[in-house]
Design a protein around this motif. Structure first.
Motif, PDB file in Angstrom:
ATOM      1  N   GLN A 176       0.724  -1.238   0.042  1.00 37.89           N
ATOM      2  CA  GLN A 176      -0.024   0.004  -0.066  1.00 37.89           C
ATOM      3  C   GLN A 176       0.982   1.112  -0.014  1.00 37.89           C
ATOM      4  O   GLN A 176       0.648   2.103   0.907  1.00 37.89           O
ATOM      5  CB  GLN A 176      -0.925   0.041   1.260  1.00 37.89           C
ATOM      6  CG  GLN A 176      -1.951  -1.078   1.045  1.00 37.89           C
ATOM      7  CD  GLN A 176      -2.892  -1.148   2.382  1.00 37.89           C
ATOM      8  OE1 GLN A 176      -2.829  -0.318   3.162  1.00 37.89           O
ATOM      9  NE2 GLN A 176      -3.909  -1.861   2.401  1.00 37.89           N
ATOM     10  N   ILE A 177       1.778   1.240  -1.015  1.00 38.11           N
ATOM     11  CA  ILE A 177       2.768   2.526  -1.334  1.00 38.11           C
ATOM     12  C   ILE A 177       2.467   2.821  -2.445  1.00 38.11           C
ATOM     13  O   ILE A 177       2.262   2.547  -3.629  1.00 38.11           O
ATOM     14  CB  ILE A 177       4.121   1.784  -1.091  1.00 38.11           C
ATOM     15  CG1 ILE A 177       4.274   1.466   0.426  1.00 38.11           C
ATOM     16  CG2 ILE A 177       4.915   3.095  -1.337  1.00 38.11           C
ATOM     17  CD1 ILE A 177       5.948   0.852   0.523  1.00 38.11           C
ATOM     18  N   ARG A 178       2.342   4.280  -2.463  1.00 31.33           N
ATOM     19  CA  ARG A 178       2.413   5.008  -3.844  1.00 31.33           C
ATOM     20  C   ARG A 178       3.795   5.118  -4.359  1.00 31.33           C
ATOM     21  O   ARG A 178       4.771   5.650  -3.752  1.00 31.33           O
ATOM     22  CB  ARG A 178       2.145   6.486  -3.614  1.00 31.33           C
ATOM     23  CG  ARG A 178       1.909   7.219  -4.980  1.00 31.33           C
ATOM     24  CD  ARG A 178       1.365   8.620  -4.521  1.00 31.33           C
ATOM     25  NE  ARG A 178       1.428   9.505  -6.073  1.00 31.33           N
ATOM     26  CZ  ARG A 178       2.345   9.980  -6.374  1.00 31.33           C
ATOM     27  NH1 ARG A 178       3.453  10.073  -5.722  1.00 31.33           N
ATOM     28  NH2 ARG A 178       2.135  10.750  -7.638  1.00 31.33           N
ATOM     29  N   PHE A 179       4.082   4.166  -5.335  1.00 29.28           N
ATOM     30  CA  PHE A 179       5.669   4.125  -5.966  1.00 29.28           C
ATOM     31  C   PHE A 179       5.881   5.275  -7.022  1.00 29.28           C
ATOM     32  O   PHE A 179       5.296   5.651  -8.037  1.00 29.28           O
ATOM     33  CB  PHE A 179       5.390   2.864  -6.782  1.00 29.28           C
ATOM     34  CG  PHE A 179       5.272   1.571  -6.148  1.00 29.28           C
ATOM     35  CD1 PHE A 179       6.301   1.035  -5.293  1.00 29.28           C
ATOM     36  CD2 PHE A 179       4.116   0.597  -6.195  1.00 29.28           C
ATOM     37  CE1 PHE A 179       6.282  -0.272  -4.680  1.00 29.28           C
ATOM     38  CE2 PHE A 179       4.123  -0.372  -5.233  1.00 29.28           C
ATOM     39  CZ  PHE A 179       4.971  -0.854  -4.484  1.00 29.28           C
ATOM     40  N   SER A 180       6.555   6.225  -6.221  1.00 28.55           N
ATOM     41  CA  SER A 180       7.014   7.276  -6.846  1.00 28.55           C
ATOM     42  C   SER A 180       8.517   7.044  -6.832  1.00 28.55           C
ATOM     43  O   SER A 180       9.148   5.898  -6.294  1.00 28.55           O
ATOM     44  CB  SER A 180       6.769   8.334  -5.945  1.00 28.55           C
ATOM     45  OG  SER A 180       7.117   8.344  -4.649  1.00 28.55           O
ATOM     46  N   ASP A 181       9.398   8.031  -7.210  1.00 25.89           N
ATOM     47  CA  ASP A 181      10.903   7.935  -7.275  1.00 25.89           C
ATOM     48  C   ASP A 181      11.431   8.117  -6.016  1.00 25.89           C
ATOM     49  O   ASP A 181      12.122   7.273  -5.758  1.00 25.89           O
ATOM     50  CB  ASP A 181      11.293   9.329  -8.130  1.00 25.89           C
ATOM     51  CG  ASP A 181      10.774   9.328  -9.604  1.00 25.89           C
ATOM     52  OD1 ASP A 181      11.111   8.263 -10.332  1.00 25.89           O
ATOM     53  OD2 ASP A 181      10.476  10.241 -10.071  1.00 25.89           O
ATOM     54  N   HIS A 182      10.970   8.690  -5.269  1.00 24.05           N
ATOM     55  CA  HIS A 182      11.276   8.699  -3.803  1.00 24.05           C
ATOM     56  C   HIS A 182      11.006   7.392  -3.126  1.00 24.05           C
ATOM     57  O   HIS A 182      11.966   6.930  -2.604  1.00 24.05           O
ATOM     58  CB  HIS A 182      10.612   9.679  -2.923  1.00 24.05           C
ATOM     59  CG  HIS A 182      11.078   9.568  -1.384  1.00 24.05           C
ATOM     60  ND1 HIS A 182      12.073  10.126  -0.776  1.00 24.05           N
ATOM     61  CD2 HIS A 182      10.112   9.152  -0.350  1.00 24.05           C
ATOM     62  CE1 HIS A 182      12.185   9.980   0.416  1.00 24.05           C
ATOM     63  NE2 HIS A 182      10.840   9.419   0.819  1.00 24.05           N
ATOM     64  N   SER A 183      10.047   6.513  -3.003  1.00 30.85           N
ATOM     65  CA  SER A 183       9.612   5.386  -2.696  1.00 30.85           C
ATOM     66  C   SER A 183      10.343   4.261  -2.898  1.00 30.85           C
ATOM     67  O   SER A 183      11.228   3.497  -2.436  1.00 30.85           O
ATOM     68  CB  SER A 183       8.241   4.937  -2.661  1.00 30.85           C
ATOM     69  OG  SER A 183       7.556   4.913  -4.031  1.00 30.85           O
ATOM     70  N   ILE A 184      10.784   4.371  -4.405  1.00 27.26           N
ATOM     71  CA  ILE A 184      11.443   3.055  -5.076  1.00 27.26           C
ATOM     72  C   ILE A 184      12.879   3.506  -4.700  1.00 27.26           C
ATOM     73  O   ILE A 184      13.816   2.383  -4.335  1.00 27.26           O
ATOM     74  CB  ILE A 184      11.172   3.265  -6.448  1.00 27.26           C
ATOM     75  CG1 ILE A 184       9.901   2.924  -6.872  1.00 27.26           C
ATOM     76  CG2 ILE A 184      12.031   2.558  -7.373  1.00 27.26           C
ATOM     77  CD1 ILE A 184       9.579   1.587  -6.767  1.00 27.26           C
ATOM     78  N   MET A 185      13.604   4.615  -4.688  1.00 26.02           N
ATOM     79  CA  MET A 185      14.748   5.078  -4.316  1.00 26.02           C
ATOM     80  C   MET A 185      15.201   4.500  -2.738  1.00 26.02           C
ATOM     81  O   MET A 185      16.113   3.873  -2.513  1.00 26.02           O
ATOM     82  CB  MET A 185      15.188   6.302  -4.615  1.00 26.02           C
ATOM     83  CG  MET A 185      16.436   6.832  -4.316  1.00 26.02           C
ATOM     84  SD  MET A 185      16.766   8.467  -4.518  1.00 26.02           S
ATOM     85  CE  MET A 185      15.818   9.424  -3.527  1.00 26.02           C
ATOM     86  N   ARG A 186      14.017   4.756  -1.897  1.00 30.46           N
ATOM     87  CA  ARG A 186      14.278   4.337  -0.659  1.00 30.46           C
ATOM     88  C   ARG A 186      14.344   2.870  -0.293  1.00 30.46           C
ATOM     89  O   ARG A 186      15.289   2.258   0.304  1.00 30.46           O
ATOM     90  CB  ARG A 186      13.093   5.047   0.365  1.00 30.46           C
ATOM     91  CG  ARG A 186      13.046   6.323   0.733  1.00 30.46           C
ATOM     92  CD  ARG A 186      14.684   6.538   1.409  1.00 30.46           C
ATOM     93  NE  ARG A 186      14.341   5.965   2.672  1.00 30.46           N
ATOM     94  CZ  ARG A 186      15.159   5.392   3.532  1.00 30.46           C
ATOM     95  NH1 ARG A 186      16.304   5.180   2.813  1.00 30.46           N
ATOM     96  NH2 ARG A 186      15.098   4.776   4.570  1.00 30.46           N
ATOM     97  N   ILE A 187      13.584   2.107  -1.337  1.00 26.74           N
ATOM     98  CA  ILE A 187      13.558   0.768  -1.070  1.00 26.74           C
ATOM     99  C   ILE A 187      14.936   0.031  -1.640  1.00 26.74           C
ATOM    100  O   ILE A 187      15.499  -0.670  -1.091  1.00 26.74           O
ATOM    101  CB  ILE A 187      12.304   0.087  -1.926  1.00 26.74           C
ATOM    102  CG1 ILE A 187      10.989   0.248  -1.339  1.00 26.74           C
ATOM    103  CG2 ILE A 187      12.575  -1.527  -2.125  1.00 26.74           C
ATOM    104  CD1 ILE A 187       9.797   0.101  -2.305  1.00 26.74           C
ATOM    105  N   ILE A 188      15.526   0.630  -2.744  1.00 25.75           N
ATOM    106  CA  ILE A 188      16.769   0.249  -3.055  1.00 25.75           C
ATOM    107  C   ILE A 188      17.968   0.632  -2.200  1.00 25.75           C
ATOM    108  O   ILE A 188      18.917  -0.242  -2.021  1.00 25.75           O
ATOM    109  CB  ILE A 188      16.985   1.081  -4.578  1.00 25.75           C
ATOM    110  CG1 ILE A 188      16.048   0.444  -5.540  1.00 25.75           C
ATOM    111  CG2 ILE A 188      18.491   0.839  -4.910  1.00 25.75           C
ATOM    112  CD1 ILE A 188      16.181   1.097  -6.731  1.00 25.75           C
ATOM    113  N   GLN A 189      17.927   1.882  -1.598  1.00 33.17           N
ATOM    114  CA  GLN A 189      18.877   2.054  -0.694  1.00 33.17           C
ATOM    115  C   GLN A 189      18.810   1.271   0.564  1.00 33.17           C
ATOM    116  O   GLN A 189      19.981   0.798   1.072  1.00 33.17           O
ATOM    117  CB  GLN A 189      18.592   3.392  -0.062  1.00 33.17           C
ATOM    118  CG  GLN A 189      18.894   4.516  -1.161  1.00 33.17           C
ATOM    119  CD  GLN A 189      18.486   5.887  -0.817  1.00 33.17           C
ATOM    120  OE1 GLN A 189      17.780   6.131   0.367  1.00 33.17           O
ATOM    121  NE2 GLN A 189      19.032   7.178  -1.429  1.00 33.17           N
TER     122      GLN A 189
END
Length: 728
Positions: free
Chosen positions: A215-228
């Protein structure tokens, strides 16, 4: 005036409302008739009223109030189609009755439209009946217009007027309360942990389900945080899987995809995956939105430099300086130029690659490039040049560069670390201590690596007590576990041949932390190499005691269990020391705890034990291989055959071949080979056993062809014939 105002306002509200808000922007409309009044004095004291354009401009509060009066239920779509048709029929019938009721007013409206622009009335008074008829006519006309337009635009207004509907009791609300940053970060953290713990070979549909269930809005920020987060956990495979999943999602609209790729480059660099990072970097070159910037170049350069990929690193530098090979549609960015010049970080990465490759000429190239570009080398640059010279064994250049650094800038911890290692290699332990004291006198905080190297230098010199004093300094700045530091000190003692100090550090460390399996294996090998078999045996038995105290999975975290290296080390030592009882015990424990027989490692030991009278190892190995449905090696088959034949059990000896298909046996059991085996072990066999065995084999050969048994039968006959001739 109020009724006219109300009808005019309702008529204006029936205009379609735009889906996009346009607050403060005037709407274009056709010119409507206005009524302007002006007074003029004419002959006879008559008043002349001219019909001009009139415009009504309601306030925004009036607009909202009127809109709330026109309520249309959004849930009307859930009614049945028959109910809708019935309502339309009743509504149309009512409209027809009202139209008939006020037909005379429609006729009057036709008469009034023929009136000229000027209308003269009596002085000082107006005919009330005419005014009433005009107002009533206009009201009826406006009401009819209103009802017709409601029928035509009901579906459109159903959605538009819902914006003014109260949301207190609304269940189907699109704009739900926004999630706070803290809650969103918690969801991202939870998703990253789930992805890290999941099977890397999970199917794509399961991966997609896991991503969407967060239940996450997949934006550049959220994807980048997951990768980090995955990068910090070291799960570089999952990082690539997330990137592939993004690329396959057409609904994902990225505005800063370059940042996402850069985060992935950084994660791959921390995981020491230069090949995967280079492939991702080439993907970034294919699109303008993801074309690398200076941060991306830093990530890929550092990754390639640490891996020592010199050629690929220079290719990246050429790409950095050159225009894109692929032509992009720049649009409004006509002067877009992604070309960049290498900075000090890129050149430091080149020096890192030179250290791995031991290319000391690269240091002079880097210094020359910096000089041409007018860049001053930093302390880190000088430290890397010194490290390169140290790796190439040019210790005199290390000292020359350190003196140059002292004149041009303040040395950092890296330069002192290289200097300490150089003095260590040169055997100048006191000079290394003085160098660290000089660093601390300048107020420079040393790194954990510097104090660790100094402690190892002291251990190598036999100054173990002084080395242990450096542990406190290491703990203040260290990121690695303390057991790693102690293990390094033990290894430094052993490398210098000092087993006593190594054992002292091993016992001393147990006051502060438990040794891990690597530490125990190092000490086990050290004891055996220095002829301390009993000490090694005590340490090994202690490891076996840990195995016996494991009752559940959580106990594995607190217990150190021997691995196959531990067992092999003890088996080799027992064989060398000819400790056959200990050898049998260790071998039985190895098989019991799930380790397998390895012919290259264990066959020679088993045969030596068999020659020493320990046939039990051969029996255990044979049962172990049969249970695992593995084909024994030919030498083991021959040895087992001789053992069974020696025991007088020719049927068991024959089963050594019958249990394994002849097609799977190697072609080493020729007649010559069997003759050699029988001659070497003939003293172990009884004549009657051989005769019975030959009879049994002849029966089997007559039933089915078996070359191995046929060669064995001929060799046995020839061996008996030879024995009989020698007896005569």
């Amino acid at each position: 005036m109020n009724s006219c105002l109300h009808s005019t306002l309702n008529e204006k509200l029936l205009l379609p409302i735009s889906h996009r808000p346009c607050f403060g922007i005037p709407r274009k409309r056709k010119k409507q008739s206005r009524i302007k009044t002006r007074s003029a004095l004419s002959n006879g004291g008559r008043i002349i009223i001219e019909k001009k354009e009139f415009e009504f401009k309601p306030s925004f509060d009036d607009y909202l109030k009127a809109m709330e009066n026109v309520k249309i239920n959004r849930d009307s779509n859930n009614h049945s189609s028959n109910s809708l048709r019935k309502k339309k029929h009743v509504k149309g019938k009512k409209e027809g009755e009202e139209n008939n009721k006020y037909a005379e007013f429609n006729d009057f409206r036709g008469e009034e439209e023929d009136v000229n622009d000027k209308m003269i009335v009596g002085e000082g008074k107006l005919e009330k009946d005419v005014s009433f008829r005009k107002t009533a006519s206009k009201k009826v006309i406006d009401n009819n217009k209103k009802k017709v337009r409601v029928n035509r635009k009901s579906e459109l207004l159903d959605t538009e007027r819902a914006a003014f509907k109260s949301l207190e009791n609304e269940d189907n609300v699109i704009d739900k309360p926004r999630i706070s940053r803290v809650d969103m970060e918690e969801r991202i953290q939870k998703l990253a942990r789930c992805l890290n713990a999941a099977d890397i070979n999970m199917p794509e549909w399961k991966f997609t389900k896991m991503m969407r269930s967060a239940q996450i809005r997949f934006s550049d920020h959220s994807i980048m945080r997951i990768i980090q987060i995955l990068g910090k956990l070291g799960n570089w495979r999952r990082v690539l899987q997330v990137i592939e999943w993004i690329q396959s999602r057409e609904r994902f609209k990225s505005h800063k995809i370059r940042y996402v790729y850069t985060a992935a480059l950084d994660a791959l660099g921390k995981a020491r995956r230069p090949v995967e990072a280079l492939n991702l970097f080439h993907q970034m070159l294919e699109h303008m939105a993801s074309y690398p910037d200076i941060v991306a170049y830093h990530c890929i350069a550092v990754t390639l430099g640490q891996a020592g990929h010199m050629k690929e690193l220079f290719d990246v530098i050429d790409t950095m300086r050159s225009p894109p090979k692929k032509k992009f549609k720049t649009g409004v960015l006509e002067k877009w130029d992604p070309r960049l010049e290498p900075d000090i970080i890129i050149y430091n990465a080149v020096l890192n690659a030179c250290v791995r490759r031991k290319k000391w000429e690269g240091a002079f190239w880097v210094l020359q490039e910096l000089k041409q570009q007018g860049q001053q080398p930093s302390s880190t640059t000088y430290g890397l040049v010194m490290e390169l010279m140290f790796a190439c064994g040019k210790y005199n250049l290390v000292h020359d560069l350190f003196k140059k650094v002292q004149k041009s800038c303040i040395p950092n911890a890296l330069t002192y670390k290289v200097l300490v290692n150089t003095l260590w290699r040169e055997g100048k332990t006191d000079a290394a201590i003085m160098a660290v004291e000089d660093m601390e006198g300048r107020g420079i905080v040393g790194t954990a690596g510097l104090y660790y190297d100094l402690a190892r230098c002291l251990c190598s010199a036999g100054r173990c007590q002084e080395a242990l004093k450096q542990i406190d300094k290491i703990c203040k700045v260290a990121n690695k576990p303390l057991v790693v530091t102690y293990t390094g000190l033990i290894q430094a003692c052993l490398d210098s041949g000092d087993i006593q100090n190594g054992a002292y550090v091993f016992n001393y460390m147990q006051k502060f932390c438990s040794p891990n399996l690597i530490t125990c294996n190092i000490m086990l090998k050290a004891f055996l190499d220095h002829g301390m078999f009993e000490e090694a045996k005590k340490l090994f038995l202690k490891l076996l005691e840990n195995v016996n105290s494991v009752y559940q999975k959580s106990d594995y975290k607190d217990r150190i269990l021997p691995d196959i290296y531990s067992f092999n080390t003890m088996l080799d030592a027992c064989a060398v020391e000819k400790k056959w009882d200990d050898l049998e015990f260790v071998y039985a424990q190895m098989l019991q705890y799930g380790h397998h027989f390895n012919a290259k490692r264990h066959l020679r030991i088993i045969l030596d034990a068999r020659n020493a009278g320990k046939k039990q190892l051969l029996e255990m190995t044979w049962k172990h291989l049969v249970r695992d449905e593995r084909i024994p090696p030919p030498t083991l088959i021959a040895e087992m055959f001789c053992l069974r034949l020696e025991e007088g059990d020719y049927n068991a000896a024959l089963s050594c071949f019958v249990s394994s298909p002849s097609t799977e046996l190697p072609p080493v059991f020729s007649k010559k080979s069997w003759t050699k085996i029988l001659m070497e072990n003939g003293h172990r066999f009884q004549k009657d056993t051989l005769v019975a065995f030959i009879h049994e084999v002849s029966i089997l050969v007559a039933r089915s062809e078996n070359l191995v048994l046929e060669h064995l039968m001929r060799s046995c006959k020839e061996f008996l014939r030879t024995q009989m001739q020698q007896a005569v």
